[in-house]
Design a protein around this motif. Structure first.
Motif, PDB file in Angstrom:
ATOM      1  N   GLU A   1      -1.190   0.000  -1.725  1.00  0.00           N
ATOM      2  CA  GLU A   1      -0.604  -1.259  -2.198  1.00  0.00           C
ATOM      3  C   GLU A   1      -0.891  -2.390  -1.222  1.00  0.00           C
ATOM      4  O   GLU A   1      -0.981  -2.189  -0.011  1.00  0.00           O
ATOM      5  CB  GLU A   1       0.912  -1.090  -2.375  1.00  0.00           C
ATOM      6  CG  GLU A   1       1.278  -0.126  -3.489  1.00  0.00           C
ATOM      7  CD  GLU A   1       2.786   0.104  -3.606  1.00  0.00           C
ATOM      8  OE1 GLU A   1       3.566  -0.509  -2.831  1.00  0.00           O
ATOM      9  OE2 GLU A   1       3.168   0.902  -4.476  1.00  0.00           O
ATOM     10  N   SER A   2      -0.983  -3.597  -1.766  1.00  0.00           N
ATOM     11  CA  SER A   2      -1.308  -4.759  -0.939  1.00  0.00           C
ATOM     12  C   SER A   2      -0.235  -5.069   0.100  1.00  0.00           C
ATOM     13  O   SER A   2      -0.531  -5.664   1.133  1.00  0.00           O
ATOM     14  CB  SER A   2      -1.566  -5.983  -1.823  1.00  0.00           C
ATOM     15  OG  SER A   2      -0.408  -6.290  -2.570  1.00  0.00           O
ATOM     16  N   SER A   3       1.004  -4.653  -0.147  1.00  0.00           N
ATOM     17  CA  SER A   3       2.060  -4.880   0.849  1.00  0.00           C
ATOM     18  C   SER A   3       1.768  -4.124   2.149  1.00  0.00           C
ATOM     19  O   SER A   3       2.180  -4.548   3.219  1.00  0.00           O
ATOM     20  CB  SER A   3       3.423  -4.464   0.291  1.00  0.00           C
ATOM     21  OG  SER A   3       3.405  -3.091  -0.071  1.00  0.00           O
TER      22      SER A   3
ATOM     23  N   GLN B   1      -1.327  -6.089   5.669  1.00  0.00           N
ATOM     24  CA  GLN B   1      -0.911  -6.213   7.067  1.00  0.00           C
ATOM     25  C   GLN B   1      -2.088  -6.147   8.039  1.00  0.00           C
ATOM     26  O   GLN B   1      -1.977  -6.597   9.176  1.00  0.00           O
ATOM     27  CB  GLN B   1       0.080  -5.100   7.427  1.00  0.00           C
ATOM     28  CG  GLN B   1       1.398  -5.167   6.713  1.00  0.00           C
ATOM     29  CD  GLN B   1       2.294  -4.028   7.167  1.00  0.00           C
ATOM     30  OE1 GLN B   1       2.718  -4.002   8.322  1.00  0.00           O
ATOM     31  NE2 GLN B   1       2.552  -3.086   6.262  1.00  0.00           N
TER      32      GLN B   1
END
Length: 185
Positions: free
Chosen positions: A144-146, A150
């Motif tokens: 996931e992009s979350s 980072q």
């Protein structure tokens, strides 16, 4: 002696055993023929679809390279033998702008393959999870992009500040460590 002959029971059983043996061999032969035909069909189908599968994989890799190095126009594979070690990335003017490489690490339940883009100054432009079979809802969240977001604009020293996914620290650590190790090379 009345002239009548009786067939002994052992003679009759031997005849039945012979018929059963012939029938077993016949079924074995039929099964073997089915296997040969099925194997031939699978081999033929594999030879027909192999070029399409290779083309699809190359297209997916090209798309992933453009995702991790969006300013890249030309990706030059650097090989060691037959294996691609990394890609030199050039912009539309032909200027070298960075590298892209694959990193792999053992997660909780599978190997996690990651594609990493790195600019000339050593900062990560982006990462993309190429392949993983981690636990759905937990370890699978590394894609996931979350989590992957980072890594953007981090250098090797900055990777220690990346927050692991709660409940998926092994998978998170596998991605972080594999990126860190491969980037040092």
């Amino acid at each position: 002696l009345s002239g009548k002959y009786k067939v002994s029971p052992t003679h009759k059983e031997g005849k039945n055993r012979g018929n059963a043996m012939k029938e077993t061999l016949r079924y074995g032969f039929i099964l073997a023929m089915i296997c040969v035909v099925a194997s031939g069909l699978l081999a033929g189908m594999n030879s027909l679809t192999k070029p399409k599968i290779i083309a699809q994989a190359q297209g997916e890799e090209e798309t992933a390279l453009r995702e991790v190095m969006p300013q890249g126009e030309y990706f030059e594979p650097i090989k060691k033998g037959e294996d691609i070690i990394y890609y030199k990335v050039h912009n539309k003017d032909g200027k070298f702008i960075g590298v892209a490489f694959k990193a792999s690490g053992k997660g909780y339940s599978s190997v996690i393959d990651t594609l990493v883009g790195m600019s000339q100054d050593g900062s990560i432009t982006a990462i993309k999870i190429l392949n993983q079979n981690e636990t759905p809802g937990l370890g699978a969240r590394v894609a996931e992009s979350s989590f992957t977001g980072q890594f953007t604009d981090k250098n090797l020293g900055g990777l220690t500040s990346i927050q692991a996914i709660t409940g998926a620290t092994i998978s998170s650590k596998a991605v972080i460590d594999s990126v860190q190790e491969k980037a040092k090379e």
